[in-house]
Motif scaffolding. Structure first.
Motif, mmCIF file in Angstrom:
data_model
loop_
_atom_site.group_PDB
_atom_site.id
_atom_site.type_symbol
_atom_site.label_atom_id
_atom_site.label_comp_id
_atom_site.label_asym_id
_atom_site.label_seq_id
_atom_site.Cartn_x
_atom_site.Cartn_y
_atom_site.Cartn_z
ATOM 1 N N MET A 1 0.937 -1.212 -0.015
ATOM 2 C CA MET A 1 0.196 0.006 -0.076
ATOM 3 C C MET A 1 0.758 1.087 -0.022
ATOM 4 N N PRO A 2 0.151 2.331 -0.033
ATOM 5 C CA PRO A 2 0.745 3.724 -0.252
ATOM 6 C C PRO A 2 2.024 3.958 0.716
ATOM 7 N N LEU A 3 2.851 4.709 0.167
ATOM 8 C CA LEU A 3 4.154 5.300 0.791
ATOM 9 C C LEU A 3 4.104 6.753 0.729
ATOM 10 N N ILE A 4 3.953 7.117 2.016
ATOM 11 C CA ILE A 4 3.871 8.730 2.204
ATOM 12 C C ILE A 4 5.354 8.915 2.502
ATOM 13 N N MET A 5 5.886 9.872 1.757
ATOM 14 C CA MET A 5 7.140 10.378 2.139
ATOM 15 C C MET A 5 7.181 11.788 2.847
ATOM 16 N N MET A 6 7.617 12.068 3.892
ATOM 17 C CA MET A 6 7.570 13.287 4.551
ATOM 18 C C MET A 6 9.043 13.995 4.091
ATOM 19 N N SER A 7 8.985 15.383 3.839
ATOM 20 C CA SER A 7 10.289 15.738 3.460
ATOM 21 C C SER A 7 10.114 17.288 3.926
ATOM 22 N N GLY A 8 11.074 17.895 4.257
ATOM 23 C CA GLY A 8 11.188 19.281 4.789
ATOM 24 C C GLY A 8 12.603 19.668 5.312
ATOM 25 N N PHE A 9 12.889 20.861 5.698
ATOM 26 C CA PHE A 9 14.286 21.278 6.321
ATOM 27 C C PHE A 9 14.216 20.341 7.766
ATOM 28 N N PRO A 10 15.274 20.177 8.342
ATOM 29 C CA PRO A 10 15.550 19.637 9.341
ATOM 30 C C PRO A 10 14.586 20.750 10.673
ATOM 31 N N ALA A 11 13.831 20.197 11.379
ATOM 32 C CA ALA A 11 13.119 20.883 12.356
ATOM 33 C C ALA A 11 11.990 21.411 11.680
ATOM 34 N N SER A 12 11.543 21.202 10.736
ATOM 35 C CA SER A 12 10.440 21.844 9.924
ATOM 36 C C SER A 12 9.191 21.468 10.655
ATOM 37 N N GLY A 13 8.944 20.356 11.057
ATOM 38 C CA GLY A 13 7.805 19.882 11.548
ATOM 39 C C GLY A 13 7.452 18.526 11.035
ATOM 40 N N LYS A 14 8.252 17.714 10.280
ATOM 41 C CA LYS A 14 7.904 16.511 9.658
ATOM 42 C C LYS A 14 7.307 15.424 10.603
ATOM 43 N N THR A 15 7.930 15.349 11.779
ATOM 44 C CA THR A 15 7.213 14.491 12.614
ATOM 45 C C THR A 15 5.917 14.975 13.304
ATOM 46 N N THR A 16 5.649 16.109 13.638
ATOM 47 C CA THR A 16 4.497 16.806 13.821
ATOM 48 C C THR A 16 3.440 16.517 12.828
ATOM 49 N N ARG A 17 3.881 16.813 11.619
ATOM 50 C CA ARG A 17 2.757 16.391 10.519
ATOM 51 C C ARG A 17 2.626 14.953 10.192
ATOM 52 N N VAL B 1 2.840 2.910 4.471
ATOM 53 C CA VAL B 1 4.004 3.471 5.411
ATOM 54 C C VAL B 1 4.053 4.887 5.357
ATOM 55 N N ILE B 2 4.423 5.681 6.336
ATOM 56 C CA ILE B 2 4.800 7.084 6.493
ATOM 57 C C ILE B 2 6.281 7.057 6.779
ATOM 58 N N ALA B 3 7.083 7.535 5.791
ATOM 59 C CA ALA B 3 8.740 7.628 5.911
ATOM 60 C C ALA B 3 8.906 8.997 6.471
ATOM 61 N N ASP B 4 9.146 8.984 7.659
ATOM 62 C CA ASP B 4 9.206 10.329 8.088
ATOM 63 C C ASP B 4 10.761 10.622 8.744
ATOM 64 N N GLY B 5 11.416 11.186 7.673
ATOM 65 C CA GLY B 5 12.921 11.542 7.759
ATOM 66 C C GLY B 5 13.686 11.180 6.448
ATOM 67 N N MET B 6 14.795 11.801 6.549
ATOM 68 C CA MET B 6 15.735 11.249 5.513
ATOM 69 C C MET B 6 15.455 11.530 4.140
ATOM 70 N N ASN B 7 14.372 12.124 3.798
ATOM 71 C CA ASN B 7 13.877 12.497 2.440
ATOM 72 C C ASN B 7 14.237 13.802 1.869
ATOM 73 N N TYR B 8 15.501 14.047 2.336
ATOM 74 C CA TYR B 8 15.958 15.603 1.765
ATOM 75 C C TYR B 8 16.693 15.391 0.221
ATOM 76 N N ILE B 9 16.902 14.083 -0.023
ATOM 77 C CA ILE B 9 17.798 14.136 -1.121
ATOM 78 C C ILE B 9 16.946 13.571 -2.342
ATOM 79 N N LYS B 10 16.978 14.225 -3.306
ATOM 80 C CA LYS B 10 15.871 13.920 -4.548
ATOM 81 C C LYS B 10 16.271 12.315 -5.057
ATOM 82 N N GLY B 11 17.283 11.969 -4.978
ATOM 83 C CA GLY B 11 17.731 10.595 -5.631
ATOM 84 C C GLY B 11 17.207 9.550 -4.364
ATOM 85 N N TYR B 12 17.183 9.908 -3.214
ATOM 86 C CA TYR B 12 16.616 8.972 -2.315
ATOM 87 C C TYR B 12 15.216 8.805 -2.593
ATOM 88 N N ARG B 13 14.314 9.927 -2.466
ATOM 89 C CA ARG B 13 12.987 9.953 -2.769
ATOM 90 C C ARG B 13 12.735 9.102 -4.055
#
Ligand code: ADP
Ligand code: MG
Length: 210
Positions: free
Chosen positions: A1-17, A86-98
């Motif tokens: 099932m779906p993969l939801i990738m959280m992306s944003g600056f560090p301490a931007s609120g990714k975990t909160t969202r 799966v909500i992937a909360d973190g490490m998604n700051y690099i394009k190639g990784y996403r």
């Protein structure tokens, strides 16, 4: 099932969202399960950097960062299946990784999306500093709903470095779409839209048929 990738600056609120999305999806699953067997089978997982014990110091050097990314990737890949969201909360700051994670979900014929937590660098620094001072004042290590996310601030130079390296999502690319932008001042996440794109997606339905 779906993969939801959280992306944003560090301490931007990714975990909160991520927690807001988790709560929204769980209530949707509870609401629809009695009448929809497809939904009844869904299970929700949050994979977070903090939950995996990834220290905010790994970003200082290439090797530990690469290892942490591999650990995170493995954890997401193991959970992805027809009935798991799966909500992937973190490490998604690099394009190639996403891109790579997107390919994993594609290989399973499931959709993926990116949630861009749009918080300006100055706000992130402010929130990070507040987090740091809480810790110094012996604040409780709750993390609230975000349990598993270590309540640890980024060192200022690590924060700057990650902001500098951050590769902003582009909704025109396959791997960053659909792209949901959540502005920092918004109370809530666009839950219905994310749910519709991920679960009510026509392309997903045949796959979920009983
Ligand atoms: P990330 O997971 O991106 O590092 P967190 O969700 O842990 O970010 O949030 C970092 C800090 O900013 C936390 O202390 C959190 O309480 C605070 N924070 C997050 N979102 C908001 C917001 N919309 N308004 C005010 N503070 C916020
Ligand atoms: Mg986090």
């Amino acid at each position: 099932m779906p993969l939801i990738m959280m992306s944003g600056f560090p301490a931007s609120g990714k975990t909160t969202r991520a927690n807001q999305i988790r709560d929204f999806f769980n209530s949707k699953i509870a609401e629809l399960s009695p009448t929809d067997p497809r939904v009844a089978r869904l299970k929700l997982h949050v994979v977070s950097d903090g939950g995996l014990g990834v220290s905010k110091e790994v970003y200082r050097e290439a090797r530990p960062e690469k290892d942490a990314r591999a650990t995170f990737y493995g954890a997401v890949k193991r959970l992805l299946s027809a009935d798991d969201i799966v909500i992937a909360d973190g490490m998604n700051y690099i394009k190639g990784y996403r891109y790579q994670l997107h390919c994993e979900s594609k290989a399973l014929l499931t959709p993926s999306c990116v949630i861009y937590v749009g918080t300006p660098a100055e706000k992130c620094k402010e929130w990070n500093a507040a987090k740091g001072s809480e810790k110094r004042e012996g604040g409780e290590e709750t993390g609230g709903e975000g349990k598993g996310d270590s309540w640890e601030a980024y060192a200022p130079d690590v924060l700057d470095n990650l902001i500098f390296r951050y590769e902003e999502p582009n909704g025109m690319t396959r791997w960053d779409s659909p792209l949901f932008v959540v502005p920092w001042m918004d109370e809530d996440i666009p839950g219905e839209e994310i749910w519709n794109a991920m679960v009510n997606n026509e392309a997903v339905k045949p796959h979920l048929a009983t």
